[in-house]
Design a protein around this motif. Structure first.
Motif, PDB file in Angstrom:
ATOM      1  N   ASP A 166       0.833  -1.204   0.000  1.00  0.00           N
ATOM      2  CA  ASP A 166       0.000   0.000   0.000  1.00  0.00           C
ATOM      3  C   ASP A 166       0.865   1.250   0.000  1.00  0.00           C
ATOM      4  O   ASP A 166       1.870   1.321   0.713  1.00  0.00           O
ATOM      5  CB  ASP A 166      -0.936   0.020   1.219  1.00  0.00           C
ATOM      6  CG  ASP A 166      -2.210  -0.760   0.976  1.00  0.00           C
ATOM      7  OD1 ASP A 166      -2.471  -1.141  -0.172  1.00  0.00           O
ATOM      8  OD2 ASP A 166      -2.944  -0.979   1.946  1.00  0.00           O
ATOM      9  N   PRO A 167       0.478   2.235  -0.791  1.00  0.00           N
ATOM     10  CA  PRO A 167       1.296   3.434  -0.932  1.00  0.00           C
ATOM     11  C   PRO A 167       1.328   4.316   0.317  1.00  0.00           C
ATOM     12  O   PRO A 167       2.164   5.198   0.413  1.00  0.00           O
ATOM     13  CB  PRO A 167       0.640   4.181  -2.100  1.00  0.00           C
ATOM     14  CG  PRO A 167      -0.740   3.646  -2.186  1.00  0.00           C
ATOM     15  CD  PRO A 167      -0.691   2.249  -1.658  1.00  0.00           C
ATOM     16  N   GLY A 169       2.452   3.611   3.061  1.00  0.00           N
ATOM     17  CA  GLY A 169       3.654   3.326   3.828  1.00  0.00           C
ATOM     18  C   GLY A 169       3.490   2.298   4.931  1.00  0.00           C
ATOM     19  O   GLY A 169       4.443   2.004   5.629  1.00  0.00           O
ATOM     20  N   ASP A 170       2.314   1.689   5.104  1.00  0.00           N
ATOM     21  CA  ASP A 170       2.172   0.717   6.187  1.00  0.00           C
ATOM     22  C   ASP A 170       2.605  -0.694   5.767  1.00  0.00           C
ATOM     23  O   ASP A 170       2.575  -1.615   6.555  1.00  0.00           O
ATOM     24  CB  ASP A 170       0.754   0.707   6.760  1.00  0.00           C
ATOM     25  CG  ASP A 170      -0.260   0.004   5.865  1.00  0.00           C
ATOM     26  OD1 ASP A 170       0.083  -0.374   4.728  1.00  0.00           O
ATOM     27  OD2 ASP A 170      -1.398  -0.159   6.319  1.00  0.00           O
ATOM     28  N   LEU A 171       3.022  -0.845   4.515  1.00  0.00           N
ATOM     29  CA  LEU A 171       3.530  -2.098   3.958  1.00  0.00           C
ATOM     30  C   LEU A 171       2.497  -3.215   3.888  1.00  0.00           C
ATOM     31  O   LEU A 171       2.820  -4.365   3.675  1.00  0.00           O
ATOM     32  CB  LEU A 171       4.767  -2.577   4.730  1.00  0.00           C
ATOM     33  CG  LEU A 171       5.941  -1.604   4.738  1.00  0.00           C
ATOM     34  CD1 LEU A 171       7.073  -2.161   5.572  1.00  0.00           C
ATOM     35  CD2 LEU A 171       6.408  -1.286   3.330  1.00  0.00           C
ATOM     36  N   ARG A 172       1.241  -2.886   4.036  1.00  0.00           N
ATOM     37  CA  ARG A 172       0.166  -3.879   3.877  1.00  0.00           C
ATOM     38  C   ARG A 172       0.104  -4.260   2.405  1.00  0.00           C
ATOM     39  O   ARG A 172       0.106  -3.404   1.529  1.00  0.00           O
ATOM     40  CB  ARG A 172      -1.152  -3.261   4.338  1.00  0.00           C
ATOM     41  CG  ARG A 172      -2.300  -4.197   4.293  1.00  0.00           C
ATOM     42  CD  ARG A 172      -3.520  -3.590   4.984  1.00  0.00           C
ATOM     43  NE  ARG A 172      -4.625  -4.490   4.921  1.00  0.00           N
ATOM     44  CZ  ARG A 172      -4.777  -5.568   5.683  1.00  0.00           C
ATOM     45  NH1 ARG A 172      -3.871  -5.839   6.583  1.00  0.00           N
ATOM     46  NH2 ARG A 172      -5.817  -6.349   5.543  1.00  0.00           N
ATOM     47  N   GLU A 180      -4.504   0.152 -12.042  1.00  0.00           N
ATOM     48  CA  GLU A 180      -5.568   0.573 -11.137  1.00  0.00           C
ATOM     49  C   GLU A 180      -4.929   0.987  -9.825  1.00  0.00           C
ATOM     50  O   GLU A 180      -3.808   0.582  -9.515  1.00  0.00           O
ATOM     51  CB  GLU A 180      -6.524  -0.599 -10.840  1.00  0.00           C
ATOM     52  CG  GLU A 180      -7.334  -1.046 -12.010  1.00  0.00           C
ATOM     53  CD  GLU A 180      -8.274  -2.197 -11.653  1.00  0.00           C
ATOM     54  OE1 GLU A 180      -8.284  -2.615 -10.491  1.00  0.00           O
ATOM     55  OE2 GLU A 180      -8.983  -2.647 -12.545  1.00  0.00           O
ATOM     56  N   PRO A 181      -5.630   1.756  -9.040  1.00  0.00           N
ATOM     57  CA  PRO A 181      -5.063   2.076  -7.719  1.00  0.00           C
ATOM     58  C   PRO A 181      -4.873   0.803  -6.904  1.00  0.00           C
ATOM     59  O   PRO A 181      -5.651  -0.137  -7.045  1.00  0.00           O
ATOM     60  CB  PRO A 181      -6.145   2.951  -7.070  1.00  0.00           C
ATOM     61  CG  PRO A 181      -7.082   3.331  -8.152  1.00  0.00           C
ATOM     62  CD  PRO A 181      -6.922   2.346  -9.269  1.00  0.00           C
TER      63      PRO A 181
END
Length: 186
Positions: A166-167, A169-172, A180-181
């Motif tokens: 995930d952008p 920054g939580d690294l999920r 696509e987003p």
């Protein structure tokens, strides 16, 4: 490669990030499978180490794959060497249709080709942990195959399924279609 397969191992890696201690790792196992004592194969500490070590193997190789670095093929192949694939026999077309419809309504698909762990008679906890890791390694192996087959690798071809961090920054990890987003519709 299917999105629900990729969500299996990514959800497990995302869940692992929430475990405050190694002992918290066993909490994801449904209570009816937490028996590590009834049969002598693997006690809880061994099953727990197997779980945590293999999740780290997948996580590190995911990082390497996305960075365009060489993978730890020997370790990955060792983890997959006991995998068995089988086609689930469906002799009743009506039963097959009901099962496929039920899975579809839950947002997944019926897997006729299944990973079945080759294990002797083991305790329920060991069986659950080993089956979960083997399934994760199989699905992650499919992802590796897809990524390394992409002619734009280490970039991602438009329209390809991809696992993104995930952008925010939580690294999920999120499964999406390239272009696509992250968190898209894949």
């Amino acid at each position: 490669m299917y999105a629900d397969q990729q969500r299996f191992w990514t959800a497990l890696l995302n869940l692992q990030r929430t475990w405050a201690t190694d002992d918290a790792a066993i909490a994801f196992i449904p209570p009816r499978f937490r028996d590590f004592e009834s049969k002598p194969d693997w006690p809880r500490p061994k099953a727990q180490a197997y779980l945590l070590n293999n999740l780290e193997l997948i996580r590190e190789n995911y990082r390497r794959l996305e960075a365009g670095e060489p993978l730890e093929y020997e370790l990955l192949n060792h983890g997959m060497e006991d995998l068995r694939l089988k086609l689930q026999p469906w002799t009743s077309p009506a039963e097959l249709k009901r099962a496929a419809t039920a899975k579809s309504e839950l947002g997944g698909r019926l897997e006729v080709l299944q990973v079945t762990p080759a294990m002797p008679d083991v305790n329920p906890g060991t069986h659950y942990v080993r089956a979960t890791i083997q399934r994760s390694l199989y699905y992650f192996g499919l992802y590796i195959d897809s990524r390394l087959s992409d002619p734009l690798y280490p970039e991602v071809s438009p329209g390809s399924m991809h696992v993104y961090a995930d952008p925010d920054g939580d690294l999920r990890l999120t499964v999406a279609t390239a272009g696509e987003p992250a968190g898209g519709s894949a």
